[in-house]
Enzyme design. Structure first.
Site, PDB file in Angstrom:
ATOM      1  N   ASP A  17     -65.780  61.040 -73.232  1.00 42.57           N
ATOM      2  CA  ASP A  17     -65.718  60.111 -72.094  1.00 42.57           C
ATOM      3  C   ASP A  17     -64.359  60.110 -71.401  1.00 42.57           C
ATOM      4  O   ASP A  17     -63.323  60.258 -72.033  1.00 42.57           O
ATOM      5  CB  ASP A  17     -66.037  58.700 -72.598  1.00 42.57           C
ATOM      6  CG  ASP A  17     -66.505  57.774 -71.496  1.00 42.57           C
ATOM      7  OD1 ASP A  17     -67.251  58.229 -70.611  1.00 42.57           O
ATOM      8  OD2 ASP A  17     -66.144  56.588 -71.531  1.00 42.57           O
ATOM      9  N   HIS A  18     -64.395  59.923 -70.087  1.00 38.57           N
ATOM     10  CA  HIS A  18     -63.194  59.777 -69.255  1.00 38.57           C
ATOM     11  C   HIS A  18     -62.185  60.902 -69.488  1.00 38.57           C
ATOM     12  O   HIS A  18     -60.996  60.673 -69.732  1.00 38.57           O
ATOM     13  CB  HIS A  18     -62.535  58.417 -69.475  1.00 38.57           C
ATOM     14  CG  HIS A  18     -63.220  57.311 -68.724  1.00 38.57           C
ATOM     15  ND1 HIS A  18     -63.131  57.178 -67.355  1.00 38.57           N
ATOM     16  CD2 HIS A  18     -64.027  56.314 -69.148  1.00 38.57           C
ATOM     17  CE1 HIS A  18     -63.845  56.129 -66.974  1.00 38.57           C
ATOM     18  NE2 HIS A  18     -64.402  55.602 -68.045  1.00 38.57           N
ATOM     19  N   ASP A  32     -63.560  62.832 -65.391  1.00 40.27           N
ATOM     20  CA  ASP A  32     -63.067  61.752 -64.535  1.00 40.27           C
ATOM     21  C   ASP A  32     -61.972  62.234 -63.584  1.00 40.27           C
ATOM     22  O   ASP A  32     -60.806  62.325 -63.945  1.00 40.27           O
ATOM     23  CB  ASP A  32     -62.538  60.623 -65.404  1.00 40.27           C
ATOM     24  CG  ASP A  32     -62.206  59.371 -64.602  1.00 40.27           C
ATOM     25  OD1 ASP A  32     -62.314  59.412 -63.358  1.00 40.27           O
ATOM     26  OD2 ASP A  32     -61.836  58.356 -65.224  1.00 40.27           O
ATOM     27  N   GLU A  87     -67.462  60.064 -61.873  1.00 40.97           N
ATOM     28  CA  GLU A  87     -67.289  58.709 -61.349  1.00 40.97           C
ATOM     29  C   GLU A  87     -66.883  58.765 -59.880  1.00 40.97           C
ATOM     30  O   GLU A  87     -66.038  59.571 -59.487  1.00 40.97           O
ATOM     31  CB  GLU A  87     -66.220  57.958 -62.151  1.00 40.97           C
ATOM     32  CG  GLU A  87     -65.976  56.524 -61.690  1.00 40.97           C
ATOM     33  CD  GLU A  87     -64.951  55.798 -62.544  1.00 40.97           C
ATOM     34  OE1 GLU A  87     -64.075  55.126 -61.959  1.00 40.97           O
ATOM     35  OE2 GLU A  87     -65.018  55.904 -63.788  1.00 40.97           O
ATOM     36  N   HIS A 125     -63.265  47.964 -66.566  1.00 37.77           N
ATOM     37  CA  HIS A 125     -62.987  48.301 -67.958  1.00 37.77           C
ATOM     38  C   HIS A 125     -62.110  47.235 -68.621  1.00 37.77           C
ATOM     39  O   HIS A 125     -61.362  46.522 -67.957  1.00 37.77           O
ATOM     40  CB  HIS A 125     -62.239  49.642 -68.042  1.00 37.77           C
ATOM     41  CG  HIS A 125     -63.044  50.817 -67.593  1.00 37.77           C
ATOM     42  ND1 HIS A 125     -62.834  51.445 -66.391  1.00 37.77           N
ATOM     43  CD2 HIS A 125     -64.061  51.486 -68.186  1.00 37.77           C
ATOM     44  CE1 HIS A 125     -63.679  52.451 -66.268  1.00 37.77           C
ATOM     45  NE2 HIS A 125     -64.431  52.505 -67.344  1.00 37.77           N
ATOM     46  N   HIS A 127     -70.044  51.508 -66.119  1.00 38.15           N
ATOM     47  CA  HIS A 127     -68.869  51.423 -66.979  1.00 38.15           C
ATOM     48  C   HIS A 127     -68.377  49.975 -67.006  1.00 38.15           C
ATOM     49  O   HIS A 127     -68.648  49.205 -66.103  1.00 38.15           O
ATOM     50  CB  HIS A 127     -67.758  52.334 -66.461  1.00 38.15           C
ATOM     51  CG  HIS A 127     -67.996  53.781 -66.733  1.00 38.15           C
ATOM     52  ND1 HIS A 127     -67.000  54.627 -67.169  1.00 38.15           N
ATOM     53  CD2 HIS A 127     -69.112  54.552 -66.652  1.00 38.15           C
ATOM     54  CE1 HIS A 127     -67.480  55.854 -67.332  1.00 38.15           C
ATOM     55  NE2 HIS A 127     -68.768  55.828 -67.015  1.00 38.15           N
ATOM     56  N   GLY A 128     -67.641  49.626 -68.060  1.00 35.68           N
ATOM     57  CA  GLY A 128     -67.109  48.265 -68.150  1.00 35.68           C
ATOM     58  C   GLY A 128     -68.156  47.222 -68.462  1.00 35.68           C
ATOM     59  O   GLY A 128     -68.004  46.051 -68.098  1.00 35.68           O
ATOM     60  N   VAL A 176     -70.351  50.655 -73.309  1.00 36.01           N
ATOM     61  CA  VAL A 176     -69.773  49.484 -73.972  1.00 36.01           C
ATOM     62  C   VAL A 176     -68.630  49.936 -74.875  1.00 36.01           C
ATOM     63  O   VAL A 176     -68.823  50.811 -75.717  1.00 36.01           O
ATOM     64  CB  VAL A 176     -70.831  48.742 -74.816  1.00 36.01           C
ATOM     65  CG1 VAL A 176     -70.213  47.533 -75.504  1.00 36.01           C
ATOM     66  CG2 VAL A 176     -72.017  48.330 -73.947  1.00 36.01           C
ATOM     67  N   THR A 186     -65.025  47.697 -75.128  1.00 37.12           N
ATOM     68  CA  THR A 186     -64.161  46.574 -75.497  1.00 37.12           C
ATOM     69  C   THR A 186     -64.885  45.538 -76.336  1.00 37.12           C
ATOM     70  O   THR A 186     -64.273  44.913 -77.213  1.00 37.12           O
ATOM     71  CB  THR A 186     -63.589  45.928 -74.224  1.00 37.12           C
ATOM     72  OG1 THR A 186     -62.846  46.918 -73.494  1.00 37.12           O
ATOM     73  CG2 THR A 186     -62.672  44.767 -74.550  1.00 37.12           C
TER      74      THR A 186
END
Length: 281
Positions: free
Chosen positions: A84-85, A106, A136, A183, A211-212, A234, A236
């Protein structure tokens, strides 16, 4: 169970008119909790390794990817492994030998033209190796090292027309869009633009990614899925559960030095969080 590809799980979610949850892995306990939560909920899930998580592990993808993969293979749940990212092209290319079936490349911090160029190159590389590529467009914000960003500020949200052109020009398999989440939110107070989600769903021929999602209330997530979101990220929320349980244990038992004593309730708290989010979908 053998690893399942992210593409297969996303396609299944679309066919069922539901959504697929993807959870961030930082430690072995994260991976174990995701697998256990998926088993408890009877749902598939994606284990995500972010570029920041790889940096935390000394910049070495192989050890944490191997650990996450081993946990997934030992589980009875249908699980996929995702990177991811990713902004580092070298890390993108390291995904292939590690059994990772999908990558979120990203380039969102670049100009639109550079984003298209870089992402199209990543897509070509990935598709030659059977890797599903997410990208994104828009500014979700909240990532470590970024300045604070108002998710409702003008110019932040993804434009449907631009999103359609972006997908056509890059060939991406899924698109993360900015629709009001951010995020790293520790409180679930985000209000999503559901009308925009519906417009993006009409304009964009590939699955939409939120996202976030940790900062999005349950009712908002359900509405987002109904409006067209397919992959729900998901991160945090797991860390909040982990840290809260570990802190509670250590406050009650301040003389504890064996990490297993507080990692066990922390892992169980994450398992419950995973099962909860999967139940929403």
């Amino acid at each position: 169970m053998p690893l399942v590809s992210t593409a297969e799980l996303v396609s299944h979610a679309q066919a069922q008119r539901s959504a697929l949850a993807a959870f961030n892995v930082i430690t072995l306990e994260h991976a174990e909790a995701i697998a256990a939560g998926a088993e408890r909920a009877g749902r598939p899930a994606v284990l995500q390794l972010s570029e920041n998580a790889v940096k935390f592990h000394g910049g070495r993808l192989a050890p944490i990817a191997a650990a996450a993969s081993a946990v997934a293979r030992a589980s009875s749940a249908r699980l996929a492994l995702h990177l991811d990212h990713v902004t580092d092209v070298d890390l993108l290319r390291a995904a292939h030998p590690e059994g990772i079936s999908s990558v979120m490349f990203d380039a969102s911090r670049l100009s639109y033209a550079e984003n298209v160029k870089s992402t199209a190159e990543a897509v070509r590389w990935g598709h030659e190796r059977g890797i599903w590529i997410e990208a994104e467009l828009g500014k979700v914000g909240g990532k470590e090292g970024e300045p604070p960003l108002d998710a409702h500020a003008p110019g932040v949200r993804t434009d449907p027309g631009e999103a359609a052109a972006y997908v056509a020009d890059t060939g991406v398999d899924a698109l993360a869009v900015a629709v009001g989440s951010s995020h790293a939110m520790t409180e679930r107070t985000a209000a999503l633009d559901h009308a925009l989600i519906a417009r993006l769903r009409e304009a964009v021929p590939v699955p939409l990614v939120l996202h976030g999602s940790s900062g999005v209330p349950d009712t908002e997530i359900r509405q987002a899925v109904a409006a067209g979101m397919v992959k729900i990220n998901v991160g945090t929320a797991l860390n909040t559960a982990f840290t809260g349980a570990a802190r509670e244990f250590l406050e009650a038992h301040p003389s504890t030095v064996d990490p297993r004593k507080y990692l066990a309730p922390a892992r169980e708290a994450m398992t419950g969080t995973v099962a909860h989010f999967l139940g929403l979908l």
